[in-house]
Design a protein around this motif. Structure first.
Motif, PDB file in Angstrom:
ATOM      1  N   GLU A  37       0.838  -1.193   0.006  1.00  8.97           N
ATOM      2  CA  GLU A  37       0.124  -0.126   0.033  1.00  8.97           C
ATOM      3  C   GLU A  37       0.918   1.382   0.027  1.00  8.97           C
ATOM      4  N   THR A  38       0.309   2.388  -0.408  1.00  4.16           N
ATOM      5  CA  THR A  38       1.016   3.536  -0.595  1.00  4.16           C
ATOM      6  C   THR A  38       0.519   4.525   0.563  1.00  4.16           C
ATOM      7  N   THR A  39       1.276   4.923   1.551  1.00  5.62           N
ATOM      8  CA  THR A  39       1.153   6.016   2.500  1.00  5.62           C
ATOM      9  C   THR A  39       1.872   7.031   2.392  1.00  5.62           C
ATOM     10  N   SER A  40       1.218   8.073   2.926  1.00  7.90           N
ATOM     11  CA  SER A  40       1.866   9.693   2.881  1.00  7.90           C
ATOM     12  C   SER A  40       1.784  10.346   4.032  1.00  7.90           C
ATOM     13  N   ALA A  41       2.929  11.169   4.227  1.00  4.98           N
ATOM     14  CA  ALA A  41       3.222  11.833   5.504  1.00  4.98           C
ATOM     15  C   ALA A  41       3.735  13.265   4.923  1.00  4.98           C
ATOM     16  N   THR A  42       3.591  14.473   5.681  1.00  7.23           N
ATOM     17  CA  THR A  42       4.459  15.402   5.578  1.00  7.23           C
ATOM     18  C   THR A  42       5.099  16.061   6.920  1.00  7.23           C
ATOM     19  N   ALA A  43       6.296  16.263   6.893  1.00  2.00           N
ATOM     20  CA  ALA A  43       6.637  16.967   7.994  1.00  2.00           C
ATOM     21  C   ALA A  43       7.486  18.172   7.577  1.00  2.00           C
ATOM     22  N   VAL A  44       7.124  19.243   8.093  1.00  2.00           N
ATOM     23  CA  VAL A  44       7.817  20.440   7.634  1.00  2.00           C
ATOM     24  C   VAL A  44       9.161  20.891   8.461  1.00  2.00           C
ATOM     25  N   SER A  45      10.220  20.844   7.961  1.00  3.09           N
ATOM     26  CA  SER A  45      11.386  21.154   8.559  1.00  3.09           C
ATOM     27  C   SER A  45      11.644  22.466   9.366  1.00  3.09           C
ATOM     28  N   ALA A  46      12.151  22.527  10.580  1.00  2.00           N
ATOM     29  CA  ALA A  46      12.330  23.624  11.364  1.00  2.00           C
ATOM     30  C   ALA A  46      13.418  24.366  10.594  1.00  2.00           C
ATOM     31  N   THR A  47      13.242  25.892  10.431  1.00  2.00           N
ATOM     32  CA  THR A  47      14.152  26.703   9.849  1.00  2.00           C
ATOM     33  C   THR A  47      14.281  27.968  10.800  1.00  2.00           C
ATOM     34  N   SER A  48      13.899  27.964  11.911  1.00  2.00           N
ATOM     35  CA  SER A  48      13.952  29.445  12.684  1.00  2.00           C
ATOM     36  C   SER A  48      15.372  29.903  13.263  1.00  2.00           C
ATOM     37  N   GLU A  49      16.335  28.881  12.900  1.00  2.00           N
ATOM     38  CA  GLU A  49      17.697  29.075  13.139  1.00  2.00           C
ATOM     39  C   GLU A  49      18.466  29.795  11.990  1.00  2.00           C
ATOM     40  N   SER A  50      17.823  29.746  10.860  1.00  2.59           N
ATOM     41  CA  SER A  50      18.433  30.186   9.591  1.00  2.59           C
ATOM     42  C   SER A  50      17.479  30.673   8.725  1.00  2.59           C
ATOM     43  N   PRO A  51      16.983  31.911   8.637  1.00  4.17           N
ATOM     44  CA  PRO A  51      15.843  32.428   7.918  1.00  4.17           C
ATOM     45  C   PRO A  51      16.084  32.142   6.420  1.00  4.17           C
ATOM     46  N   SER A  52      17.311  32.079   5.831  1.00  2.45           N
ATOM     47  CA  SER A  52      17.632  31.962   4.409  1.00  2.45           C
ATOM     48  C   SER A  52      17.195  30.781   3.957  1.00  2.45           C
ATOM     49  N   VAL A  53      16.934  29.568   4.850  1.00  2.00           N
ATOM     50  CA  VAL A  53      16.915  28.150   4.494  1.00  2.00           C
ATOM     51  C   VAL A  53      15.299  28.304   4.238  1.00  2.00           C
ATOM     52  N   ILE A  54      15.120  27.496   2.944  1.00  2.00           N
ATOM     53  CA  ILE A  54      13.834  27.113   2.452  1.00  2.00           C
ATOM     54  C   ILE A  54      13.133  26.038   3.204  1.00  2.00           C
ATOM     55  N   PRO A  55      11.906  26.266   3.987  1.00  8.93           N
ATOM     56  CA  PRO A  55      11.277  24.944   4.653  1.00  8.93           C
ATOM     57  C   PRO A  55      11.166  23.902   3.635  1.00  8.93           C
TER      58      PRO A  55
END
Length: 212
Positions: A53-71
């Motif tokens: 079966e196919t499962t899905s999930a999304t986890a947004v990476s934390a980027t508070s330490e570096s505002p220039s990094v794209i989440p």
């Protein structure tokens, strides 16, 4: 045969029935998107998901330490996961992951995950893919197959698909831990630069959970 089920899964667009092909490729970018199902599903839950079966999930990476990094967001199917910018969303499709961005130009990334016979190798998968492409003859929309291509330090199979809708799909097929992951980077027009960055990101961040 190395492939367990469904024929050569990497050839997603052309090995389906005519009705399924129409859904997959005509038009390729017009189906409404839905946000990936969960932002909290754990890795252990993903590992426990049935491989059929196919499962899905999304986890947004934390980027508070570096505002220039794209989440970024992690998209999961079976034992495989990869990351794309957090603005990307997953379309409804139970058989594969179809990931799209929020803005033009029109493009998308299609991912299929297939369990293989234990001990399968990249060379074996490349051989079967090559045979499947050759069997389609000179009028096949599949071509330019490279059995071993370096994708920035990660070696996989490469080929090009040109569906009937006049788009182009650059396929990257990777084999790890008895899993075949096919990443199709689809775009309109002659220039792949619209999707190159995300295609490389998906390839480089791919992770496959080993079978316990």
């Amino acid at each position: 045969s190395v492939i367990v089920a469904g024929g050569v899964v990497a050839l997603t667009f052309v090995l389906r029935s005519p009705e399924e092909v129409a859904v997959a490729t005509s038009p390729p970018f017009a189906v409404p998107a839905t946000q990936a199902v969960s932002t909290t599903e754990s890795t252990s839950a993903t590992e426990a998901a049935p491989t059929t079966e196919t499962t899905s999930a999304t986890a947004v990476s934390a980027t508070s330490e570096s505002p220039s990094v794209i989440p970024s967001a992690t998209f999961v199917s079976g034992r495989a996961s990869l990351r794309l910018p957090a603005t990307w969303t997953r379309m409804e499709d139970p058989a594969r992951m179809v990931l799209i961005p929020p803005t033009a130009p029109e493009r998308r990334i299609v991912v299929t995950v297939q369990e293989l016979v234990p001990g399968s190798t990249l060379e074996q998968v490349a051989s079967e893919l090559g045979a499947a492409v050759d069997a389609r003859g000179p009028d096949s929309p599949i071509g330019s197959l490279e059995p071993a291509r370096d994708f920035g330090g990660r070696v996989g199979i490469s080929y090009v698909e040109r569906p009937a809708d006049a788009s182009t799909v650059l396929w990257r097929v990777l084999v790890e831990s008895d899993v075949q992951v096919s990443i199709g980077c689809q775009f309109e027009g002659p220039d792949s630069s619209a999707i190159d960055t995300e295609c490389d990101l998906a390839t480089q961040t791919l992770e496959v959970v080993p079978m316990r």
